[in-house]
Design an enzyme around this catalytic site. Structure first.
Site, mmCIF file in Angstrom:
data_model
loop_
_atom_site.group_PDB
_atom_site.id
_atom_site.type_symbol
_atom_site.label_atom_id
_atom_site.label_comp_id
_atom_site.label_asym_id
_atom_site.label_seq_id
_atom_site.Cartn_x
_atom_site.Cartn_y
_atom_site.Cartn_z
ATOM 1 N N ASN A 288 0.840 -1.195 0.000
ATOM 2 C CA ASN A 288 0.000 0.000 0.000
ATOM 3 C C ASN A 288 0.879 1.250 0.000
ATOM 4 O O ASN A 288 2.115 1.154 -0.068
ATOM 5 C CB ASN A 288 -0.959 -0.009 1.206
ATOM 6 N N ASP B 235 -9.178 -9.740 -0.201
ATOM 7 C CA ASP B 235 -8.445 -8.844 0.698
ATOM 8 C C ASP B 235 -8.491 -7.405 0.203
ATOM 9 O O ASP B 235 -8.582 -6.467 1.000
ATOM 10 C CB ASP B 235 -6.992 -9.310 0.830
#
EC number: 3.1.2.2
Length: 366
Positions: free
Chosen positions: A52, A241
């Protein structure tokens, strides 16, 4: 003894290496022995597109690597004897805790070992270690248990028998049988949710279930599938996810990371060309964690003989982090409907059960 060989894994993963231990090495381990290697290891360096914006590797990326290792070793074992050729398909992943974050530049070492076989299924235990290649520091990040079933290459709807393994201790087989019976019972209990659908709500209020719920629609292409035309379990888990992460981020509006994944049950196969809808909704919040239910529905748009069906389901737990990586309080969820309140209480029960289990494990043994 000659060192184990280092080879490249499946096409499309040129930077992934698979380390196959020899049978002699595997037999020296505490696990069961078979005529094929009982343990393998996948190694891969984590890149920016695996993480991320804060540099933390996506939980889905790690889940996908875990499944790749499990699929390799279980398929290899199921084809270790003369007979009808098959491919091992993922049926279930037990609860998986993310014990430590993994970051860009670290190397993931994913080791898998067959620990039990029933007549039609294989249990694979997987451990994930992260390595800082600058300092040499290693730490355990994940432990997972996966269950696979062998499907015939001639007819993927046909489940074949699994070659047995030889256990070094009788207790190993008995413990494995107990785990098999427990997961079989839990899989049956999850089927009651198969008709539940996440519906959009116009103009939802902040901190409600409707405000953060999210869906992703994905056309299953050849790169998502095995050579036999159905989706890799790891691909599905990665998409699940991603959706759970979007739900958590919308609720918190902070950096979020996967803390754990409850058992993932794969109810049916997903084939190439199908459209899948991955839906996520918040079910429960504690002071510092969020539980998100993720449902995967498959739509065979080019096949009028089959209707849309539930393919997989699971609960993901996320935590909110500051820029310094410290946990932050989570905005409390506001359930509105009776169904949302019921799911909130069910999530609270799972949370308290796991909290009690962790506290029991942390207590020193007399």
């Amino acid at each position: 003894m000659a060192p184990p060989g280092l080879i490249h894994s499946a096409p499309g993963l040129p930077d992934t290496c698979v380390l196959f231990q020899s049978f002699a090495d595997a037999a020296s381990m505490s696990g069961p022995a078979a005529e094929t290697p009982s343990a393998i290891q996948i190694c891969r360096i984590m890149r920016p597109d695996d993480a991320n914006v804060a540099g933390n590797v996506h939980g889905g990326t790690i889940l996908k690597m875990i499944e790749e290792a499990g699929a390799i070793i279980s398929t290899r074992h199921c084809n270790s004897q003369n007979g009808e050729r098959c491919v091992a398909a993922l049926a279930r992943v037990e609860r998986t805790d993310f014990l430590s974050p993994m970051c860009i530049g670290e190397v993931a070492h994913v080791s898998a070992e067959i620990t039990y076989t029933s007549k039609h299924s294989v249990e694979v235990q997987v451990n994930v270690m992260s390595e800082n290649i600058l300092t040499g520091t290693k730490k355990l990040t994940n432990k997972a248990t996966l269950w696979y079933v062998p499907l015939s290459l001639k007819n993927v709807d046909k489940v074949l028998e699994v070659p047995p393994v030889v256990y070094s201790r009788q207790e190993q087989e008995e413990e494995g049988r107990k785990r098999y019976e427990a997961q079989k019972l839990e899989r049956m209990e999850t089927k009651w949710r198969n008709g539940d659908i996440v519906q959009p709500v116009p103009n939802p209020e902040p901190n409600t279930v409707s405000y953060s719920q999210s869906s992703l629609i994905h056309l299953v292409g050849p790169s998502d599938c095995t050579l036999h035309g159905f989706v890799h379990g790891g691909v599905t888990m990665k998409l699940m996810d991603e959706v759970a992460g979007i739900v958590a981020a919308r609720h918190c509006k902070t950096n979020i990371v996967t803390a754990s994944v409850d058992a993932i049950n794969f109810h049916d196969k997903i084939r190439k060309g199908y459209v899948i809808t991955i839906s996520g909704r918040m079910t429960f919040t504690s002071n510092k964690s969020m539980e998100i239910e993720v449902l995967v529905d498959a739509d065979p748009v080019v096949d009028n003989s089959q209707k849309r069906y539930r393919a997989a389901s699971a609960f993901f737990t996320y935590v909110s982090l500051s820029q310094e990586g410290k946990s932050l309080p989570v905005p409390q969820l506001v359930p509105e409907t009776e169904d949302e309140k019921k799911r909130f209480e069910e999530g609270k029960g799972r949370y308290l059960q796991m909290k009690a289990k962790r506290q029991g494990q942390a207590e020193p043994q007399p």
